[in-house]
Design an enzyme around this catalytic site. Structure first.
Site, PDB file in Angstrom:
ATOM      1  N   ARG A  77       0.023 -23.322 -23.349  1.00 25.75           N
ATOM      2  CA  ARG A  77      -0.626 -23.034 -24.618  1.00 25.75           C
ATOM      3  C   ARG A  77       0.226 -23.567 -25.774  1.00 25.75           C
ATOM      4  NH1 ARG A  77      -5.258 -22.001 -27.380  1.00 25.75           N
ATOM      5  NH2 ARG A  77      -5.420 -19.942 -28.326  1.00 25.75           N
TER       6      ARG A  77
ATOM      7  N   GLY B  49     -15.105 -20.554 -26.309  1.00 22.05           N
ATOM      8  CA  GLY B  49     -14.483 -19.627 -27.238  1.00 22.05           C
ATOM      9  C   GLY B  49     -14.611 -18.198 -26.769  1.00 22.05           C
TER      10      GLY B  49
ATOM     11  N   THR C 244     -13.831 -25.992 -26.019  1.00 22.30           N
ATOM     12  CA  THR C 244     -12.771 -26.127 -25.026  1.00 22.30           C
ATOM     13  C   THR C 244     -13.354 -26.937 -23.872  1.00 22.30           C
ATOM     14  OG1 THR C 244     -11.939 -23.993 -25.759  1.00 22.30           O
ATOM     15  CG2 THR C 244     -11.229 -24.686 -23.597  1.00 22.30           C
TER      16      THR C 244
END
Length: 564
Positions: free
Chosen positions: A100, A466, A373
């Protein structure tokens, strides 16, 4: 058990109605004997599959697929972002890697607030100030170094060739590029390649990205974090008003995490741990609904939707308060997914009427993000499985594109709580646990997940979306386990979503009977079909009873399964 008739083609809108078991005609995805890759673009799936054909394993294919998505799917695939991977080796060993993004060293808690303490619109979403320190290249190299078997040259070479050859524009990609061109103009000082009027069938070539990848091939991970690329990247971000420095890049490290594991019926679920909220929220929801007979209620019936919605409402309330980067905050992981705690959370639920989100706060335990994403699942011929979700947050990230290096930068800083209690760009509310701090990882909803049954691999699954990621993964697992669907049908089936606040049940339009919506409305649920055209784009692989693999590639995107 009632079944759902699902007839899907790429040209048709979803249709859904209850049918008797004898009338159910299952739609199967791609079936292969040994191995499979399912991702957002055919080019990436093919490159990953070719690596497997050469004798590489799922971890080699992960590196290839991840980087191929950076070329073929710049909407979310990336070098300038980050992600999470959950794995299960063929001997049953499990684990997770967290690559991340992180907040820069110069980040401050109030960096997106004005003098009066209000959030400055757009500062955390558009342009260089929105950029977090990227982790993707570090993640790829960490996974390959630990588990890979093929030389990195064999993995990177086809990706470099793809960047030079170029990638054709699909109908969906044409629309995505056109929709964001105004933002591209706002975020970039100079014209970028994506400001052209690209049309379906055109080919976009990426020579600058190819050169960046060639330097990474020659110099390894450190090229991106300490080499020429790092210097160019840091200077570019700062020249555009951002705060990421060479020191930020040099200090970046991945984290190996213990995944969240729990049982649901006879399944063992292995999912991502914080700073992803996915695993804990998934565990909370599944454990809260486990006492209810969903298979008897039926797929997407009023009772089933009520139970799932109410469990989601409570889990997302906990998410907003307790979850953040475990390197910075203490998270009561075990308590949040304990049976007693979750039984108490659902004690106020009744089928008679909706619970109001205003009446549901976080639970009494002694701690926001993008639709754009991307996810991919891989099972190799050796029995290893990975589930990976990667992102630059918004569509094309911060919209800031480094033409010299050939990729977009993320706007991941918006996933922090810019101001605790104020929703981010996707309506998710955060608290102090997810406040901004230097080198802290922002909270995520990414939920890469692996499922076992009877001690054997059953499924690899995940999705973009999301705040809807968790609920999309949840419904896909339930579709297979509770309602007996194929992997493809489970992925294609209409989905709904609730996230505590706003107190609205989002439903895919033209997918649910009006009678059902009226029943839910009568019980006090607010339904929104207008603002939820896509809830997730799930990619998954299911191990069938005979050991073969079935791919589920979501019809909502250009997603493709490739295998052998």
């Amino acid at each position: 058990m009632k079944k759902i008739l699902t007839i899907f083609t790429i040209l048709l809108l979803v249709s859904c109605k209850q049918e008797k078991k004898s009338d159910y005609t299952p739609v199967r995805g791609l079936i292969t004997d040994k191995a499979m890759v399912v991702s957002a673009r055919q080019e990436a799936s093919k490159i990953g599959n070719d690596i497997l054909k050469k004798g590489g394993n799922a971890f080699d294919a992960m590196a290839a697929t991840e980087l191929a998505l950076a070329v073929s799917y710049p909407y979310a695939g990336n070098l300038g972002g980050g992600g999470f991977m959950v794995y299960r080796k063929n001997n049953g060993d499990i684990g997770a890697v967290d690559y991340r993004e992180k907040a820069p060293l110069a980040a401050t808690k109030d960096m997106y607030l004005d003098e009066e303490g209000n959030v400055i619109p757009g500062k955390s979403t558009l342009g260089a100030m929105a950029v977090g320190v990227p982790g993707t290249v570090a993640g790829v190299f960490a996974v390959h170094e630990k588990f890979g078997t093929l030389p990195i040259q064999e993995i990177l070479t086809p990706v470099i060739e793809l960047a030079k050859k170029g990638v054709f524009v699909t109908e969906k990609q044409e629309k995505r590029i056109a929709a964001k061109q105004e933002d591209f103009s706002k975020a970039n000082k100079d014209s970028i390649i994506f400001m052209k009027a690209w049309k379906q069938g055109d080919t976009i070539r990426y020579p600058a990205l190819a050169k960046t990848l060639e330097r990474i091939l020659e110099n390894g991970r450190d090229e991106f974090y300490k080499g020429e690329t790092a210097k160019t990247l840091a200077k570019f971000i700062q020249d555009n008003g951002g705060i990421v420095t060479e020191e930020d890049l040099a200090k970046y490290q991945v984290r190996w995490r213990d995944p969240v594991t729990f049982t649901y019926d006879d399944l063992r679920i292995i999912s991502m741990s914080p700073p992803s909220s996915g695993g804990i929220c998934l565990a909370q929801i599944l454990k809260m609904i486990e006492p209810y007979d969903l298979d008897k209620f039926g797929h997407n019936t009023t009772k089933t939707i009520q139970v799932i919605t109410e469990a989601e409402r409570r889990a997302y309330a906990d998410r907003s308060f307790y979850l953040g980067d475990p390197d910075f905050v203490d998270i009561p992981n075990k308590e949040l997914i304990s049976d007693d705690y979750l039984k108490n959370r659902m004690s106020s639920f009744t089928f008679d009427k909706a619970t109001l989100s205003s009446d549901v706060s976080y639970g009494n335990v002694q701690v926001v993000e993008s639709n754009e994403t991307t996810h991919y699942s891989i099972v190799d011929q050796f029995g290893n499985a990975i589930s990976t979700t990667t992102t630059i947050n918004g569509a094309f990230g911060s919209k800031l594109y480094c033409s010299e290096l050939g990729f977009f930068l993320n706007n991941e800083m918006d996933d922090f709580s810019s101001k605790p209690g104020v929703p981010n760009m996707f309506g998710l509310i955060g608290a102090e646990a997810n406040s901004i701090a230097p080198e802290k990882r922002m909270l995520s909803s990414m939920t890469p997940t692996i499922v076992e049954k009877d001690g054997k691999l059953l499924m690899s699954v995940g999705t973009p979306g999301g705040s809807t990621i968790i609920t999309s993964v949840l419904q896909t697992i339930l579709n297979v386990h509770e309602f007996g669907m194929t992997m493809q049908d489970a992925v294609n089936a209409p989905r709904f979503h609730h996230q505590w606040l706003p107190d609205v049940v989002m439903m895919e339009p033209n997918s649910f009977p009006e009678e059902l919506i009226k029943e839910l409305t009568t019980k006090g649920y607010t339904i929104n079909q207008e603002n939820s055209p896509v809830i997730g784009k799930v990619d998954g692989i299911l191990v069938l009873d005979d050991g073969k693999l079935e791919g589920g590639a979501d019809r909502r995107g250009d997603d493709t399964a490739v295998g052998f």
